[in-house]
Design a protein around this motif. Structure first.
Motif, short mmCIF file in Angstrom:
data_model
loop_
_atom_site.label_atom_id
_atom_site.label_comp_id
_atom_site.label_asym_id
_atom_site.label_seq_id
_atom_site.Cartn_x
_atom_site.Cartn_y
_atom_site.Cartn_z
N LYS A 1 -38.35 -20.89 9.35
CA LYS A 1 -37.69 -19.66 8.95
C LYS A 1 -38.71 -18.55 8.74
CE LYS A 1 -33.25 -21.18 7.30
NZ LYS A 1 -32.22 -21.10 6.24
N GLY A 2 -38.37 -17.36 9.23
CA GLY A 2 -39.29 -16.24 9.22
C GLY A 2 -39.93 -16.01 10.56
N VAL A 3 -39.90 -17.03 11.43
CA VAL A 3 -40.39 -16.89 12.81
C VAL A 3 -39.23 -16.43 13.68
CG1 VAL A 3 -41.36 -18.07 14.81
CG2 VAL A 3 -42.18 -18.64 12.51
N GLN A 4 -39.36 -15.26 14.25
CA GLN A 4 -38.29 -14.71 15.08
C GLN A 4 -38.31 -15.33 16.48
OE1 GLN A 4 -36.01 -12.54 13.69
NE2 GLN A 4 -37.19 -13.01 11.84
N PHE A 5 -37.14 -15.47 17.07
CA PHE A 5 -37.07 -16.01 18.43
C PHE A 5 -35.81 -15.50 19.13
CE2 PHE A 5 -34.50 -18.92 15.99
CZ PHE A 5 -33.49 -19.32 16.85
N ASP A 6 -35.87 -15.50 20.44
CA ASP A 6 -34.72 -15.23 21.29
C ASP A 6 -34.42 -16.49 22.08
OD1 ASP A 6 -34.65 -12.43 20.60
OD2 ASP A 6 -36.33 -12.12 21.98
N ARG A 7 -33.15 -16.76 22.30
CA ARG A 7 -32.77 -17.94 23.07
C ARG A 7 -32.27 -17.52 24.44
NH1 ARG A 7 -28.95 -23.11 21.33
NH2 ARG A 7 -29.30 -24.29 23.26
N ALA A 8 -32.84 -18.11 25.49
CA ALA A 8 -32.37 -17.93 26.85
C ALA A 8 -31.36 -19.03 27.17
CB ALA A 8 -33.55 -17.98 27.82
N PRO A 9 -30.60 -18.90 28.25
CA PRO A 9 -29.69 -19.99 28.63
C PRO A 9 -30.45 -21.29 28.86
CG PRO A 9 -29.16 -17.98 29.85
CD PRO A 9 -30.46 -17.72 29.14
N ASP A 10 -29.81 -22.40 28.53
CA ASP A 10 -30.42 -23.70 28.78
C ASP A 10 -30.69 -23.89 30.27
OD1 ASP A 10 -30.13 -24.21 26.10
OD2 ASP A 10 -28.52 -25.69 26.33
N LEU A 11 -31.75 -24.63 30.56
CA LEU A 11 -32.05 -24.98 31.95
C LEU A 11 -31.20 -26.20 32.31
CD1 LEU A 11 -33.73 -24.37 34.48
CD2 LEU A 11 -35.53 -25.83 33.54
#
Length: 292
Positions: free
Chosen positions: A123-133
């Motif tokens: 928590k506190g680490v930002q991320f973006d999620r792309a579509p699953d491969l």
């Protein structure tokens, strides 16, 4: 009224503060851990566990002190939360539904639970999620998709991570049905790697490859590590390190694969083994790469 010596002392103190370099940013710790049939309920699936077993795994997760952990063989978010404290970690898992529930070998009445790939992200680490491969499953509902995220950790350049769990049974060589399936997965993975290598963000592929990629002249590693485009010049974070998790096995099958840019930022690699008194909470030990 200040005395001259007092003024000089203050001036020197201010000068020292102005020239003191900032403290170095702690390395970004990125791990992968195959958790061996981690189910929501230890009475289900192919690995029996008690509440004490889950608590033990949570202690190892805390000790890992990783910012991002790719995990494999996990039934669900609920199962993952029994090991990764939801107060500390954001949890995501592949969208693929469960495949067939095969009987567990030698365990009367028990059946395989979903074996999924995902991430625990501090928590506190930002991320973006792309579509699953999803193509990594090559049309087989019992194989896993890749989970694809971009991590934006404060003080660090972004890094794109793909968590994978490839077909088991083709640890070396190319003979057998498992190898035919793995050979279908490799071009899918290579296509993803080549696309990312042409983009400006560094990337890492990590997880259970079920393959001894560090073995000299491995043909599947040669397919992946073709250096085209230039950033697809790949490295294994373990380098020449050999595993200590299980004395029967002398080569890793869990890998952290770095692109050329991530490799330049590699600050260290380690394997977290289990204390003798704890047995093997999982048949795999976590491995960690640290990035500057």
């Amino acid at each position: 009224m200040f005395k001259p010596l007092a003024v000089l002392a203050i001036s020197l103190s201010l000068a020292a503060c102005a020239t003191t370099p900032p403290a170095p940013r702690a390395p970004l710790r990125i791990a992968t851990w195959n958790m061996e049939h981690l189910s929501e309920d230890g009475a289900q699936g192919c690995k029996a566990r008690t509440d004490a077993d889950y608590a033990l795994m949570r202690r190892y997760a805390d000790r890992l002190n990783a910012d991002v952990i790719a995990f494999e063989e996990v039934e669900s978010i609920k199962a993952a939360s029994r090991v990764f404290d939801p107060a500390k970690y954001q949890l995501i898992i592949e969208e693929r539904s469960a495949g067939d529930h095969f009987p567990c070998g030698g365990q009367e009445g028990r059946k395989l639970t979903r074996q999924a790939v995902g991430f625990a992200i501090r928590k506190g680490v930002q991320f973006d999620r792309a579509p699953d491969l999803a193509d990594l499953a090559v049309g087989n509902p019992n194989l896993r998709s890749g989970v694809d995220i971009i991590v934006h950790a404060r003080g660090h350049a972004p890094v794109r991570l793909l968590a994978v769990h490839l077909k088991s049974g083709c640890f070396n060589g190319l003979k057998g049905d498992a190898c035919q399936t793995l050979q279908q997965q490799i071009p899918v993975l290579e296509k993803w790697i080549d696309a990312r290598a042409a983009e400006p963000i560094r990337f890492i592929v990590l997880g259970d490859f079920n393959r001894r990629l560090a073995r000299q002249d491995d043909v599947l590693w040669a397919d992946l590590d073709d250096g085209q485009p230039a950033n697809a010049d790949l490295s294994l974070a373990e380098g020449t390190t050999t595993p200590k998790c299980d004395p029967r096995f002398k080569e890793f099958i869990d890998h952290i694969v770095l692109d050329a840019r991530s490799a330049r930022d590699l600050a260290g690699f380690e394997e977290q083994t289990y204390a003798l008194a704890d047995g093997h909470p999982s048949d795999h030990c976590p491995v960690v790469a640290s990035l500057k």
